[in-house]
Design a protein around this motif. Structure first.
Motif, PDB file in Angstrom:
ATOM      1  N   GLU A 260      42.695  42.694  31.622  1.00 24.89           N
ATOM      2  CA  GLU A 260      44.077  42.626  31.425  1.00 24.89           C
ATOM      3  C   GLU A 260      44.531  41.221  31.626  1.00 24.89           C
ATOM      4  OE1 GLU A 260      46.073  45.285  33.911  1.00 24.89           O
ATOM      5  OE2 GLU A 260      45.214  47.070  33.024  1.00 24.89           O
ATOM      6  N   PHE A 261      43.997  40.319  32.333  1.00 25.33           N
ATOM      7  CA  PHE A 261      44.590  38.884  32.311  1.00 25.33           C
ATOM      8  C   PHE A 261      44.321  38.322  31.158  1.00 25.33           C
ATOM      9  CE2 PHE A 261      43.768  34.587  33.313  1.00 25.33           C
ATOM     10  CZ  PHE A 261      44.725  34.043  34.364  1.00 25.33           C
ATOM     11  N   ASN A 262      43.178  38.469  30.648  1.00 30.49           N
ATOM     12  CA  ASN A 262      42.718  37.805  29.570  1.00 30.49           C
ATOM     13  C   ASN A 262      43.693  38.357  28.315  1.00 30.49           C
ATOM     14  OD1 ASN A 262      40.922  36.434  30.982  1.00 30.49           O
ATOM     15  ND2 ASN A 262      39.316  37.821  30.378  1.00 30.49           N
ATOM     16  N   GLN A 263      44.250  39.527  28.275  1.00 29.88           N
ATOM     17  CA  GLN A 263      44.813  40.158  27.316  1.00 29.88           C
ATOM     18  C   GLN A 263      46.441  39.520  27.130  1.00 29.88           C
ATOM     19  OE1 GLN A 263      44.649  44.200  27.694  1.00 29.88           O
ATOM     20  NE2 GLN A 263      42.272  44.489  26.966  1.00 29.88           N
ATOM     21  N   ARG A 264      46.795  39.206  28.285  1.00 29.66           N
ATOM     22  CA  ARG A 264      48.169  38.609  28.697  1.00 29.66           C
ATOM     23  C   ARG A 264      48.186  36.936  28.470  1.00 29.66           C
ATOM     24  NH1 ARG A 264      48.182  41.061  33.792  1.00 29.66           N
ATOM     25  NH2 ARG A 264      47.651  39.358  34.880  1.00 29.66           N
ATOM     26  N   ASN A 265      47.166  36.485  28.426  1.00 32.41           N
ATOM     27  CA  ASN A 265      47.062  34.921  28.322  1.00 32.41           C
ATOM     28  C   ASN A 265      46.142  34.528  27.081  1.00 32.41           C
ATOM     29  OD1 ASN A 265      48.576  34.041  30.911  1.00 32.41           O
ATOM     30  ND2 ASN A 265      47.232  35.645  31.587  1.00 32.41           N
ATOM     31  N   SER A 266      46.897  33.972  26.168  1.00 30.37           N
ATOM     32  CA  SER A 266      46.053  33.510  25.014  1.00 30.37           C
ATOM     33  C   SER A 266      45.495  32.083  25.396  1.00 30.37           C
ATOM     34  CB  SER A 266      46.720  33.271  23.869  1.00 30.37           C
ATOM     35  OG  SER A 266      47.817  32.440  23.984  1.00 30.37           O
ATOM     36  N   ASP A 267      45.764  31.166  26.502  1.00 32.66           N
ATOM     37  CA  ASP A 267      45.549  29.944  26.732  1.00 32.66           C
ATOM     38  C   ASP A 267      44.892  29.714  28.239  1.00 32.66           C
ATOM     39  OD1 ASP A 267      47.545  30.410  28.113  1.00 32.66           O
ATOM     40  OD2 ASP A 267      48.885  28.759  28.072  1.00 32.66           O
ATOM     41  N   LYS A 268      44.516  30.858  28.532  1.00 29.15           N
ATOM     42  CA  LYS A 268      43.576  30.969  29.901  1.00 29.15           C
ATOM     43  C   LYS A 268      42.788  32.165  29.855  1.00 29.15           C
ATOM     44  CE  LYS A 268      47.243  29.887  32.550  1.00 29.15           C
ATOM     45  NZ  LYS A 268      48.665  30.133  31.340  1.00 29.15           N
ATOM     46  N   LYS A 269      41.853  31.904  30.527  1.00 27.04           N
ATOM     47  CA  LYS A 269      40.967  33.222  30.767  1.00 27.04           C
ATOM     48  C   LYS A 269      40.382  33.039  32.234  1.00 27.04           C
ATOM     49  CE  LYS A 269      41.636  34.482  26.559  1.00 27.04           C
ATOM     50  NZ  LYS A 269      42.263  35.551  26.160  1.00 27.04           N
ATOM     51  N   VAL A 270      40.058  34.246  32.709  1.00 30.01           N
ATOM     52  CA  VAL A 270      39.025  34.461  33.884  1.00 30.01           C
ATOM     53  C   VAL A 270      37.830  35.195  33.734  1.00 30.01           C
ATOM     54  CG1 VAL A 270      40.065  36.815  34.481  1.00 30.01           C
ATOM     55  CG2 VAL A 270      39.510  35.366  36.328  1.00 30.01           C
ATOM     56  N   PHE A 271      36.784  34.573  34.443  1.00 29.26           N
ATOM     57  CA  PHE A 271      35.734  35.295  34.623  1.00 29.26           C
ATOM     58  C   PHE A 271      34.765  35.685  35.850  1.00 29.26           C
ATOM     59  CE2 PHE A 271      30.744  34.767  34.110  1.00 29.26           C
ATOM     60  CZ  PHE A 271      30.703  35.379  33.322  1.00 29.26           C
ATOM     61  N   ILE A 272      34.527  36.966  35.930  1.00 27.04           N
ATOM     62  CA  ILE A 272      34.123  37.446  37.026  1.00 27.04           C
ATOM     63  C   ILE A 272      32.639  37.174  37.349  1.00 27.04           C
ATOM     64  CG2 ILE A 272      33.987  39.493  38.606  1.00 27.04           C
ATOM     65  CD1 ILE A 272      36.810  38.674  38.058  1.00 27.04           C
ATOM     66  N   ARG A 273      32.042  36.460  38.441  1.00 24.57           N
ATOM     67  CA  ARG A 273      30.718  36.240  38.641  1.00 24.57           C
ATOM     68  C   ARG A 273      30.410  36.997  39.755  1.00 24.57           C
ATOM     69  NH1 ARG A 273      28.553  32.442  35.007  1.00 24.57           N
ATOM     70  NH2 ARG A 273      30.084  30.720  34.511  1.00 24.57           N
ATOM     71  N   SER A 274      29.371  37.745  39.700  1.00 22.07           N
ATOM     72  CA  SER A 274      28.902  38.903  40.696  1.00 22.07           C
ATOM     73  C   SER A 274      27.667  38.172  41.169  1.00 22.07           C
ATOM     74  CB  SER A 274      28.680  40.237  40.199  1.00 22.07           C
ATOM     75  OG  SER A 274      28.269  41.164  41.165  1.00 22.07           O
ATOM     76  N   ARG A 275      27.445  38.169  42.657  1.00 18.02           N
ATOM     77  CA  ARG A 275      26.283  38.125  43.147  1.00 18.02           C
ATOM     78  C   ARG A 275      25.747  39.073  44.442  1.00 18.02           C
ATOM     79  NH1 ARG A 275      25.629  35.575  39.439  1.00 18.02           N
ATOM     80  NH2 ARG A 275      25.372  33.417  38.910  1.00 18.02           N
ATOM     81  N   ASP A 276      24.591  39.322  44.250  1.00 18.58           N
ATOM     82  CA  ASP A 276      24.332  40.433  45.205  1.00 18.58           C
ATOM     83  C   ASP A 276      24.088  39.825  46.701  1.00 18.58           C
ATOM     84  OD1 ASP A 276      23.221  42.473  46.577  1.00 18.58           O
ATOM     85  OD2 ASP A 276      21.142  42.491  45.721  1.00 18.58           O
ATOM     86  N   THR A 277      25.153  40.615  47.844  1.00 18.57           N
ATOM     87  CA  THR A 277      24.994  40.012  49.069  1.00 18.57           C
ATOM     88  C   THR A 277      23.980  41.087  50.159  1.00 18.57           C
ATOM     89  OG1 THR A 277      26.704  41.732  49.648  1.00 18.57           O
ATOM     90  CG2 THR A 277      27.609  39.552  48.864  1.00 18.57           C
TER      91      THR A 277
END
Length: 592
Positions: A260-277
């Motif tokens: 949703e953040f990426n859809q709202r913003n054409s000039d900035k994006k977010v990337f989720i990085r998952s790591r196993d704890t």
């Protein structure tokens, strides 16, 4: 913050690097290189690397670095980009230098990035890459916090970059600070005859000129195409296990908020990085270190368990990276740690909220407290007492007892709450007996496995005593099925961190979107994950520079989510605890 092309199509960034492969195929005819370029164009960066590494040309080294860059492996990218042969063509060297500037930006080495971009923007004739370098140079100058600007100034290797760093601070700092920065500039470089130096000197000649030409209050803005990396340290359970749905739900909630953040913003994006704890402290530390060193994350969501959260919290303070924990509610987690925020209110928060409700809303001035010793409810009990007494109420009975050692025989404690029988005169019925208690409300924050048993025993005793006493409880009271005869006109109140309004159109829309996206029903943990990520990303969307997150999260206005509201109110713990009441009419929010 990252200025990159994400390897996942969901997060493809609009900004693309100047692509030398547009003209390389005419020079390099090797079929293997063409294969690597095709993989690169299709965002199959890992596969492209395996092809380019088999070659020993400057172009293959360049694209190996570019591929590592696009994967977010910046240290590896840097080693390739900065070690091209001296006999490489000027075009190859320039593009490697531009990509190295992006790597430096992503690693928060802003001075290095500006140095490289300053060199590139002087190249003639002006190409698309030179134009990109010129734009990014200006955007970085307008992006920096005061602390970041200082580090960039120290790393700047030309007078031009130093002047530009001070000049671009005008409007972002007050007049006195701007004058101090200019004094630092004059000590670092000799007086200049450049137009930018003269203009800066004129702007800072006095406060009136400063306010007219520069002013103060310009907001920091991020470079176009910026990508924020958010860490998600979560245990990767086997499908079907009890905790799998919790971890999966949180992560998928994060993803929807990011999309949703990426859809709202054409000039900035977010990337989720998952790591196993995993489930222990050591693996949580490894995951956190990996997210910081390899992914250079801007903030962290999670982890799942309190033990893991403790280790992540320690590292968060050392790395100075904000952590927002969606579920962890241990009161010891954020003590003296300015980088840890708990979206799930602590047990002390529940106690304070219920005390405020009892005294300020229900107007109770005499209260009793009954909790099990060495339980989490004990924390709530002490917090309730402190808050109630601060508000002027009297605690007539404070019973925090080792009930397990007594076989959960609570009769002697219940008896202290027994109402007195007094004779009351009534104009209509004459004299009659009535049961009266000096206690107006009982706070019983039962928790753990014994909670259902204690709830039953307490309600039975109150019923036998014919006591109309109102009960104030913990979230466990809301999960216990209470027989109607136990209520008998009595009202029970309990606190809760999470609440789903099934009639909300927003909740219904989320359920439909979630089902379409992941092919399964949205459970509560998916909503908790979504709310936590959406809150964090809305703050980031507003401040643009992640360095400002820590201080802004505490003062952010109320966020109303799908399942929980979030407002820290100047603290590091969410203060939005909800109160519900159980009566003959059922369970409903305690609204007045």
């Amino acid at each position: 913050m990252k200025y990159q092309i994400s390897p996942e199509k969901t997060f493809v960034i609009f900004l693309t690097l100047p692509l030398l492969f547009l003209f390389i195929p005419g020079l390099i005819q090797a079929q293997s290189f063409d294969e690597g370029l095709t993989l690169y164009e299709n965002e199959q960066y890992a596969e492209a690397i395996s092809v380019f590494q088999q070659l020993e040309t400057p172009e293959s080294l360049l694209f190996t670095g570019k591929s590592y860059y696009s994967l977010g492996e910046y240290i590896k990218a840097k080693s390739y980009l900065e070690n091209l042969p001296e006999n490489s063509t000027e075009d190859v060297l320039n593009e490697a230098n531009f990509t190295s500037a992006l790597v430096a930006f992503q690693l928060d080495q802003f001075g290095t990035a500006l140095n490289k971009l300053s060199e590139l923007k002087r190249i003639r004739p002006r190409t698309s890459m030179v134009n990109e370098a010129n734009s990014l140079y200006s955007e970085i100058l307008n992006y920096l916090t005061l602390a970041q600007r200082r580090r960039a100034f120290q790393a700047a290797n030309t007078t031009e970059v130093k002047i530009n760093l001070i000049q671009s601070a005008v409007g972002k700092v007050d007049y006195q600070t701007a004058r101090l920065l200019f004094n630092e500039l004059k000590m670092a470089v000799p007086p200049q005859d450049s137009s930018s130096y003269r203009q800066l000197e004129q702007t800072l000649s006095d406060s009136s000129t400063f306010n007219y030409l520069g002013g103060y209050g310009s907001q920091i803005s991020a470079p176009r195409g910026i990508v924020y990396d958010i860490g998600a340290p979560l245990p990767h359970f086997k499908s079907g296990s009890g905790d799998f749905s919790v971890s999966q739900g949180l992560y998928q909630g994060y993803l929807l908020a990011a999309e949703e953040f990426n859809q709202r913003n054409s000039d900035k994006k977010v990337f989720i990085r998952s790591r196993d704890t995993g489930a222990d402290m050591d693996s949580a530390g490894y995951a956190m270190n990996h997210l910081v060193w390899s992914n250079n994350v801007d903030a962290v969501l999670g982890p799942l368990f309190s033990e893991s959260a403790m280790r992540v919290a320690e590292l968060a303070e050392q790395y100075q990276i904000p952590v927002l924990a969606p579920l962890a509610n241990a009161d010891s987690l954020n003590i003296d740690n300015p980088y840890v925020f708990q979206a799930n209110p602590t047990f002390a928060s529940h106690g304070r909220k219920m005390a405020q409700h009892a005294v300020k809303r229900l107007k109770m001035d005499t209260l009793a407290i009954f909790a099990e010793q060495n339980s989490l409810g004990e924390i709530s009990a002490y917090a309730f007492r402190r808050e109630a007494e601060k508000l002027g109420a009297h605690i007539s009975h404070f019973m925090v007892e080792d009930l397990a050692s007594e076989g959960y025989d609570i009769a002697k404690y219940s008896k202290k709450l027994e109402p007195d029988t007094i004779e009351v005169a009534s104009p209509r019925f004459g004299s009659r007996d009535s049961l009266v208690s000096d206690v107006e409300g009982l706070y019983a924050p039962f928790t753990g496995q014994a909670a259902p048993t204690l709830i039953d025993l307490l309600l039975i005793d109150l019923q036998v005593m014919d006591s109309p006493l109102s009960v104030l409880g913990s979230p466990e009271w809301g999960t216990k099925e209470i027989p109607r005869e136990r209520l008998d006109g009595r009202t029970i109140y309990f606190t809760e961190s999470f609440y789903i309004n099934s009639k909300s159109q927003r909740v219904e829309n989320f359920r439909q979107t979630f089902k379409q996206r992941f092919g399964r029903e949205a459970e509560r943990y998916a909503m908790i994950g979504y709310d936590s990520a959406d809150f964090l990303l809305q703050v980031l969307e507003r401040v643009e520079n992640p360095a400002l997150l820590k201080d802004t999260i505490k003062s952010n206005p109320l966020y109303e989510g799908l399942i929980n509201n979030i407002k820290f109110g100047g603290t590091h713990v969410n203060q939005e605890v909800k109160v519900f009441k159980i009566s003959d009419q059922g369970v409903q929010p305690a609204v007045y």
